[in-house]
Write a protein that holds these residues in place. Structure first.
Motif, PDB file in Angstrom:
ATOM      1  N   ARG A  33       0.808  -1.215   0.000  1.00 37.93           N
ATOM      2  CA  ARG A  33       0.000   0.000   0.000  1.00 37.93           C
ATOM      3  C   ARG A  33       0.843   1.268   0.000  1.00 37.93           C
ATOM      4  O   ARG A  33       0.307   2.368  -0.058  1.00 37.93           O
ATOM      5  N   TYR A  34       2.178   1.112   0.051  1.00 37.63           N
ATOM      6  CA  TYR A  34       3.071   2.264  -0.028  1.00 37.63           C
ATOM      7  C   TYR A  34       4.274   1.917  -0.884  1.00 37.63           C
ATOM      8  O   TYR A  34       4.734   0.780  -0.889  1.00 37.63           O
ATOM      9  N   ALA A  35       4.752   2.909  -1.620  1.00 36.34           N
ATOM     10  CA  ALA A  35       5.916   2.744  -2.486  1.00 36.34           C
ATOM     11  C   ALA A  35       6.754   4.005  -2.414  1.00 36.34           C
ATOM     12  O   ALA A  35       6.255   5.084  -2.064  1.00 36.34           O
ATOM     13  N   TRP A  36       8.026   3.871  -2.745  1.00 36.20           N
ATOM     14  CA  TRP A  36       8.930   5.018  -2.862  1.00 36.20           C
ATOM     15  C   TRP A  36       9.006   5.383  -4.334  1.00 36.20           C
ATOM     16  O   TRP A  36       9.421   4.571  -5.161  1.00 36.20           O
ATOM     17  N   LEU A  37       8.611   6.606  -4.676  1.00 39.28           N
ATOM     18  CA  LEU A  37       8.612   7.086  -6.054  1.00 39.28           C
ATOM     19  C   LEU A  37       9.767   8.059  -6.245  1.00 39.28           C
ATOM     20  O   LEU A  37       9.882   9.055  -5.529  1.00 39.28           O
ATOM     21  N   GLU A  78       9.102   9.780 -16.922  1.00 38.67           N
ATOM     22  CA  GLU A  78       9.767   8.549 -16.483  1.00 38.67           C
ATOM     23  C   GLU A  78      10.104   8.616 -15.002  1.00 38.67           C
ATOM     24  O   GLU A  78      10.431   9.680 -14.473  1.00 38.67           O
ATOM     25  N   CYS A  79      10.013   7.451 -14.342  1.00 38.31           N
ATOM     26  CA  CYS A  79      10.308   7.403 -12.915  1.00 38.31           C
ATOM     27  C   CYS A  79      10.723   5.982 -12.523  1.00 38.31           C
ATOM     28  O   CYS A  79      10.712   5.073 -13.341  1.00 38.31           O
ATOM     29  N   ARG A  80      11.070   5.844 -11.244  1.00 40.96           N
ATOM     30  CA  ARG A  80      11.367   4.535 -10.656  1.00 40.96           C
ATOM     31  C   ARG A  80      10.605   4.436  -9.348  1.00 40.96           C
ATOM     32  O   ARG A  80      10.535   5.391  -8.586  1.00 40.96           O
ATOM     33  N   VAL A  81      10.043   3.260  -9.099  1.00 42.90           N
ATOM     34  CA  VAL A  81       9.353   2.967  -7.850  1.00 42.90           C
ATOM     35  C   VAL A  81      10.066   1.808  -7.177  1.00 42.90           C
ATOM     36  O   VAL A  81      10.482   0.851  -7.845  1.00 42.90           O
ATOM     37  N   ALA A  82      10.202   1.907  -5.870  1.00 46.31           N
ATOM     38  CA  ALA A  82      10.788   0.824  -5.077  1.00 46.31           C
ATOM     39  C   ALA A  82       9.747   0.316  -4.094  1.00 46.31           C
ATOM     40  O   ALA A  82       9.068   1.096  -3.418  1.00 46.31           O
ATOM     41  N   LEU A  83       9.624  -1.018  -4.042  1.00 50.89           N
ATOM     42  CA  LEU A  83       8.747  -1.690  -3.079  1.00 50.89           C
ATOM     43  C   LEU A  83       9.591  -2.658  -2.267  1.00 50.89           C
ATOM     44  O   LEU A  83      10.613  -3.150  -2.731  1.00 50.89           O
ATOM     45  N   GLY A  84       9.134  -2.963  -1.086  1.00 45.12           N
ATOM     46  CA  GLY A  84       9.791  -3.995  -0.297  1.00 45.12           C
ATOM     47  C   GLY A  84      10.908  -3.460   0.563  1.00 45.12           C
ATOM     48  O   GLY A  84      11.036  -2.262   0.785  1.00 45.12           O
ATOM     49  N   ASP A  85      11.703  -4.396   1.034  1.00 46.73           N
ATOM     50  CA  ASP A  85      12.826  -4.072   1.894  1.00 46.73           C
ATOM     51  C   ASP A  85      14.075  -4.731   1.314  1.00 46.73           C
ATOM     52  O   ASP A  85      13.984  -5.409   0.295  1.00 46.73           O
ATOM     53  N   VAL A  90      11.732  -4.986  -5.029  1.00 49.70           N
ATOM     54  CA  VAL A  90      11.082  -4.859  -6.330  1.00 49.70           C
ATOM     55  C   VAL A  90      11.303  -3.420  -6.788  1.00 49.70           C
ATOM     56  O   VAL A  90      10.931  -2.476  -6.092  1.00 49.70           O
ATOM     57  N   LEU A  91      11.949  -3.243  -7.942  1.00 48.99           N
ATOM     58  CA  LEU A  91      12.145  -1.932  -8.555  1.00 48.99           C
ATOM     59  C   LEU A  91      11.373  -1.903  -9.867  1.00 48.99           C
ATOM     60  O   LEU A  91      11.463  -2.847 -10.661  1.00 48.99           O
ATOM     61  N   ILE A  92      10.628  -0.836 -10.081  1.00 49.46           N
ATOM     62  CA  ILE A  92       9.813  -0.700 -11.284  1.00 49.46           C
ATOM     63  C   ILE A  92      10.186   0.598 -11.979  1.00 49.46           C
ATOM     64  O   ILE A  92      10.102   1.679 -11.382  1.00 49.46           O
ATOM     65  N   ASP A  93      10.618   0.502 -13.223  1.00 46.39           N
ATOM     66  CA  ASP A  93      10.870   1.669 -14.062  1.00 46.39           C
ATOM     67  C   ASP A  93       9.714   1.780 -15.038  1.00 46.39           C
ATOM     68  O   ASP A  93       9.269   0.766 -15.602  1.00 46.39           O
TER      69      ASP A  93
END
Length: 157
Positions: A33-37, A78-85, A90-93
């Motif tokens: 429910r939260y991600a780093w953008l 364009e961006c990158r999102v990081a999930l998890g620890d 999980v990194l999403i571009d």
């Protein structure tokens, strides 16, 4: 790392195959429910935590339309999102489409109502629809060589 293959007392599991990694990524997308953008702008990199939901194809977030994140994305989508620890990364571009609540199509996904900062309840907010282009996933260094589970917008498996 000790001679037994452990780091800080935690054993390294065998690397997951790509099918399992994809399944794990999809599971994480449905439950996180939260991600780093991360975006880039004139003043450099900008990183912010945002609430998120997965609509089955895109990661959806929301923030105030005057926020530096939105300004950066309007200049470059364009961006990158990081999930998890660090033990389940999980990194999403991808690219982001910015949509005001009034501009949502009638068939907008119902999961949008689950966003903690929601344009229907918080005036001045916009939706950020992130379409993944590349997804990387790993749990330990043994999984680094096969970390790409999506490339060019297509799942590897």
């Amino acid at each position: 790392m000790s001679a037994t293959g452990t780091a800080r007392g935690v054993g390294l599991a065998p690397p997951r195959d790509l099918a399992q990694r994809k399944a794990d990524v999809l599971g994480k997308l449905e439950t996180e429910r939260y991600a780093w953008l991360a975006t880039g702008g004139e003043s450099g990199a900008h990183l912010v935590p945002l609430g998120c939901v997965w609509d089955g194809a895109r990661l959806v977030m929301a923030t105030r339309k005057q926020h530096v994140t939105v300004r950066n994305l309007r200049r470059r989508a364009e961006c990158r999102v990081a999930l998890g620890d660090p033990t389940d990364v999980v990194l999403i571009d991808g690219t982001v489409e910015i949509i005001a609540h009034r501009d949502l199509p009638p068939d907008a996904p119902s999961v949008l109502g689950d966003l903690p900062v929601n344009p229907t309840r918080v005036p001045g907010c916009v939706y950020l629809f992130l379409t993944p282009r590349r997804v990387l996933a790993w749990r330990h260094r043994g999984e680094i060589p096969g970390r790409t589970v999506m490339t060019h917008g297509r799942w590897v498996v």
